[in-house]
Design an enzyme around this catalytic site. Sequence first.
Site, PDB file in Angstrom:
ATOM      1  CG  ASP A   1      -1.849  -1.238   1.218  1.00 32.34           C
ATOM      2  OD1 ASP A   1      -2.228  -1.686   0.120  1.00 32.34           O
ATOM      3  OD2 ASP A   1      -2.145  -1.758   2.309  1.00 32.34           O
TER       4      ASP A   1
ATOM      5  CE  LYS B   1       2.368  -2.614  -4.265  1.00 33.47           C
ATOM      6  NZ  LYS B   1       2.096  -2.157  -2.896  1.00 33.47           N
TER       7      LYS B   1
ATOM      8  N   GLY C   1      -4.576  -4.481  -3.660  1.00 32.00           N
ATOM      9  CA  GLY C   1      -5.573  -3.463  -3.974  1.00 32.00           C
ATOM     10  C   GLY C   1      -4.820  -2.202  -4.334  1.00 32.00           C
ATOM     11  CG  HIS C   2      -2.237  -2.111  -6.879  1.00 28.41           C
ATOM     12  ND1 HIS C   2      -1.565  -2.836  -7.817  1.00 28.41           N
ATOM     13  CD2 HIS C   2      -1.829  -2.603  -5.681  1.00 28.41           C
ATOM     14  CE1 HIS C   2      -0.779  -3.725  -7.220  1.00 28.41           C
ATOM     15  NE2 HIS C   2      -0.925  -3.607  -5.915  1.00 28.41           N
TER      16      HIS C   2
ATOM     17  CD  GLN D   1       0.938  -9.011  -2.463  1.00 28.87           C
ATOM     18  OE1 GLN D   1       1.615  -9.664  -3.229  1.00 28.87           O
ATOM     19  NE2 GLN D   1      -0.324  -8.767  -2.689  1.00 28.87           N
TER      20      GLN D   1
ATOM     21  CB  THR E   1       1.906 -12.246   0.694  1.00 28.39           C
ATOM     22  OG1 THR E   1       0.881 -12.840  -0.112  1.00 28.39           O
ATOM     23  CG2 THR E   1       3.082 -11.832  -0.177  1.00 28.39           C
TER      24      THR E   1
ATOM     25  CB  ALA F   1      -7.781  -0.749  -1.920  1.00 33.32           C
ATOM     26  CB  THR F   2      -8.056  -5.965  -0.852  1.00 32.53           C
ATOM     27  OG1 THR F   2      -7.279  -5.561  -1.979  1.00 32.53           O
ATOM     28  CG2 THR F   2      -8.528  -7.396  -1.074  1.00 32.53           C
TER      29      THR F   2
HETATM   30  P1  GDP Z   1      -0.687   0.181  -3.595  1.00 34.82           P
HETATM   31  O1  GDP Z   1      -1.296  -1.076  -3.093  1.00 34.82           O
HETATM   32  O2  GDP Z   1       0.779   0.258  -3.329  1.00 34.82           O
HETATM   33  O3  GDP Z   1      -1.006   0.467  -5.036  1.00 34.82           O
HETATM   34  O4  GDP Z   1      -1.325   1.360  -2.729  1.00 34.82           O
HETATM   35  P2  GDP Z   1      -2.879   1.547  -2.375  1.00 34.82           P
HETATM   36  O5  GDP Z   1      -3.566   2.026  -3.597  1.00 34.82           O
HETATM   37  O6  GDP Z   1      -3.400   0.344  -1.701  1.00 34.82           O
HETATM   38  O7  GDP Z   1      -2.789   2.644  -1.253  1.00 34.82           O
HETATM   39  C1  GDP Z   1      -2.292   3.916  -1.509  1.00 34.82           C
HETATM   40  C2  GDP Z   1      -3.418   4.935  -1.249  1.00 34.82           C
HETATM   41  O8  GDP Z   1      -2.872   6.232  -1.156  1.00 34.82           O
HETATM   42  C3  GDP Z   1      -4.427   4.996  -2.382  1.00 34.82           C
HETATM   43  O9  GDP Z   1      -5.684   5.316  -1.843  1.00 34.82           O
HETATM   44  C4  GDP Z   1      -3.911   6.141  -3.257  1.00 34.82           C
HETATM   45  O10 GDP Z   1      -4.943   6.792  -3.966  1.00 34.82           O
HETATM   46  C5  GDP Z   1      -3.340   7.054  -2.217  1.00 34.82           C
HETATM   47  N1  GDP Z   1      -2.144   7.815  -2.630  1.00 34.82           N
HETATM   48  C6  GDP Z   1      -1.147   7.452  -3.474  1.00 34.82           C
HETATM   49  N2  GDP Z   1      -0.194   8.396  -3.503  1.00 34.82           N
HETATM   50  C7  GDP Z   1      -0.605   9.378  -2.661  1.00 34.82           C
HETATM   51  C8  GDP Z   1      -0.024  10.618  -2.230  1.00 34.82           C
HETATM   52  O11 GDP Z   1       1.059  11.007  -2.613  1.00 34.82           O
HETATM   53  N3  GDP Z   1      -0.745  11.344  -1.328  1.00 34.82           N
HETATM   54  C9  GDP Z   1      -1.959  10.950  -0.851  1.00 34.82           C
HETATM   55  N4  GDP Z   1      -2.581  11.724   0.027  1.00 34.82           N
HETATM   56  N5  GDP Z   1      -2.524   9.791  -1.234  1.00 34.82           N
HETATM   57  C10 GDP Z   1      -1.837   9.015  -2.114  1.00 34.82           C
HETATM   58  P1  IMO Z   2      -0.876  -4.292  -2.178  1.00 35.45           P
HETATM   59  O1  IMO Z   2      -0.399  -4.804  -3.512  1.00 35.45           O
HETATM   60  C1  IMO Z   2      -0.938  -4.760   2.147  1.00 35.45           C
HETATM   61  C2  IMO Z   2      -0.970  -8.864   3.699  1.00 35.45           C
HETATM   62  C3  IMO Z   2      -2.232  -9.295   4.405  1.00 35.45           C
HETATM   63  C4  IMO Z   2      -1.654 -10.267   5.426  1.00 35.45           C
HETATM   64  C5  IMO Z   2      -0.521 -10.938   4.644  1.00 35.45           C
HETATM   65  C6  IMO Z   2      -0.891 -12.288   4.044  1.00 35.45           C
HETATM   66  O2  IMO Z   2      -2.169  -3.577  -2.221  1.00 35.45           O
HETATM   67  O3  IMO Z   2       0.211  -3.499  -1.520  1.00 35.45           O
HETATM   68  P2  IMO Z   2      -2.377 -12.993   1.962  1.00 35.45           P
HETATM   69  O4  IMO Z   2      -3.831 -12.784   1.694  1.00 35.45           O
HETATM   70  O5  IMO Z   2      -1.469 -12.447   0.928  1.00 35.45           O
HETATM   71  O6  IMO Z   2      -2.060 -14.436   2.292  1.00 35.45           O
HETATM   72  O7  IMO Z   2      -2.125 -12.191   3.344  1.00 35.45           O
HETATM   73  O8  IMO Z   2      -0.188 -10.037   3.604  1.00 35.45           O
HETATM   74  N1  IMO Z   2      -1.171  -8.336   2.330  1.00 35.45           N
HETATM   75  C7  IMO Z   2      -1.121  -7.032   2.015  1.00 35.45           C
HETATM   76  N2  IMO Z   2      -0.956  -5.945   2.791  1.00 35.45           N
HETATM   77  N3  IMO Z   2      -1.042  -4.624   0.811  1.00 35.45           N
HETATM   78  C8  IMO Z   2      -1.181  -5.711   0.019  1.00 35.45           C
HETATM   79  O9  IMO Z   2      -1.162  -5.625  -1.333  1.00 35.45           O
HETATM   80  C9  IMO Z   2      -1.265  -6.986   0.613  1.00 35.45           C
HETATM   81  N4  IMO Z   2      -1.423  -8.239   0.138  1.00 35.45           N
HETATM   82  C10 IMO Z   2      -1.353  -9.057   1.199  1.00 35.45           C
HETATM   83  O10 IMO Z   2      -2.876  -8.214   5.025  1.00 35.45           O
HETATM   84  O11 IMO Z   2      -1.058  -9.556   6.490  1.00 35.45           O
HETATM   85 MG    MG Z   3      -2.837  -1.693  -1.805  1.00 33.21          MG
END
Ligand code: GDP
Ligand code: IMO
Ligand code: MG
Length: 424
Positions: free
Chosen positions: A13, A16, A40-41, A224, A239, A299-300
């Site tokens: 999170d 990415k 969840g992206h 991740q 994971t 997000a997931t």
């Molecule tokens: P990922 O799993 O690495 O793709 O990240 P996620 O999408 O799960 O979580 C990142 C969250 O932060 C999302 O809701 C993005 O919309 C938000 N986000 C990304 N970059 C920024 C930033 O620079 N500032 C703020 N405030 N939010 C951001």
């Molecule tokens: P993104 O790509 C944050 C965490 C789960 C749990 C552990 C194992 O959005 O960054 P799993 O279901 O993979 O067997 O769970 O890994 N986890 C994540 N945490 N962002 C993710 O993906 C994750 N994918 C798995 O919360 O602790």
């Molecule tokens: Mg994410």
Amino acid sequence: MSNMTIVGAQWGDEGKGKIVDLLTSEVDMVVRFQGGNNAGHTVIVDGKKYVLHVVPSGILHPGKMCIIGNGVVLDPASFFEEIDALAALGLDVSPERLKISYKTHLIMPYHRAIDGAREGKAKAKIGTTGRGIGPCYEDKKSRVGVRAGDLTDPEVLKAKIEKALEEKNVLFTQLYGVPALDPEQVFNDLMALAPRLVPYLADASSLIMEANAAGQNIMFEGAQGVMLDIDHGTYPFVTSSNVVCDNASIGAGVNAGLIDERIAIVKAYTTRVGAGPFPTELFDETGDFLRSQGGEFGATTGRPRRCGWLDIVVLREMTRLCDPTTMALTKLDVLTGLKDLKVCVAYEYEGKIMQYPPQTPRGLDNVKPVFEVLPGWEEDLTGCTCWDDLPENCRRYVERIEELLGVKAGFISVGPDRNQTFKH
Ligand code: GDP
Ligand code: IMO
Ligand code: MG
């Protein structure tokens, strides 16, 4: 531009999806190489929100080829839900531009059932996303997994499902106390999806190698974060795939020599979802502030994310594992309003100062972070469009991180929208 890998530097999170989306304009093809719909992206473009789980975050750019690599685990029903939602938002998710490797393993209903039953029963839960990720990778390693290509050979598929359920139904009925699954039903349900899935199948390695030979640029998208890597993360709270950069070549089916750049996505503070050690976690109002300002909810699964200060020890470990050519520093804007910013530069453990995480089983539970304190800033960053727009204390914070890691923050992100990013 050249071929590059993008990975999360912490516990996921980091943003990415946002950076992959941004850089897709500079490449021709985006390949997801590990993980599944545990990811969840979130990507925001002109105020419109898209959430990707297994589909590469490059999908928002018309005409760019997107590939789900062999290293990914794919849940067919959930894949269709995801692409239907994307299509409803106006995106092209046709087999002409979205491909799945024949070798990609499929998440089966029994994988989800095992994941749920285990987590339900366990005293010390991992806090998985419940998507069946671990059990699917287990079957892959045990050489009894179902691959996407098996959908083209119903005889092979049926035999695999029968064999898998012989064992798993014993677990369900004797250990977990849940109903057995009927192999015929599982087979029929999956075959019902086959006509729609098979057109997406491709020899992914060849597609990527051919694109490379034609001079196209390719991005390898990780899910991740390095601390969730099955080998190098906070085992067992990880994971079930390798998250580090070098898995990109294996999970995409190309040689490592093809990849020139490695971009680590670093959140300006630290978060984690699920259980496991987190040395810089905050349990006070600063933690609540980061969660609410940063919108730190999964997000997931929608779970609140645990929040804490930036941990350089974690990032130092990431740096030696991945040797990033640059970093993208995200969510700097979230720190606005904090008087002091703490950065964990080392751990104190059993009377010693450590630069890297201890290797003993419960070591990370018992380290004491050694903090350096930097002055915060009050200015809103969300409108900043270049380095010079950032307040002085913010620039100092970024420069200190660069100095501690020996890696340049080549991209700075100051808001969730695609446009709220600049190069440095
Ligand atoms: P990922 O799993 O690495 O793709 O990240 P996620 O999408 O799960 O979580 C990142 C969250 O932060 C999302 O809701 C993005 O919309 C938000 N986000 C990304 N970059 C920024 C930033 O620079 N500032 C703020 N405030 N939010 C951001
Ligand atoms: P993104 O790509 C944050 C965490 C789960 C749990 C552990 C194992 O959005 O960054 P799993 O279901 O993979 O067997 O769970 O890994 N986890 C994540 N945490 N962002 C993710 O993906 C994750 N994918 C798995 O919360 O602790
Ligand atoms: Mg994410």
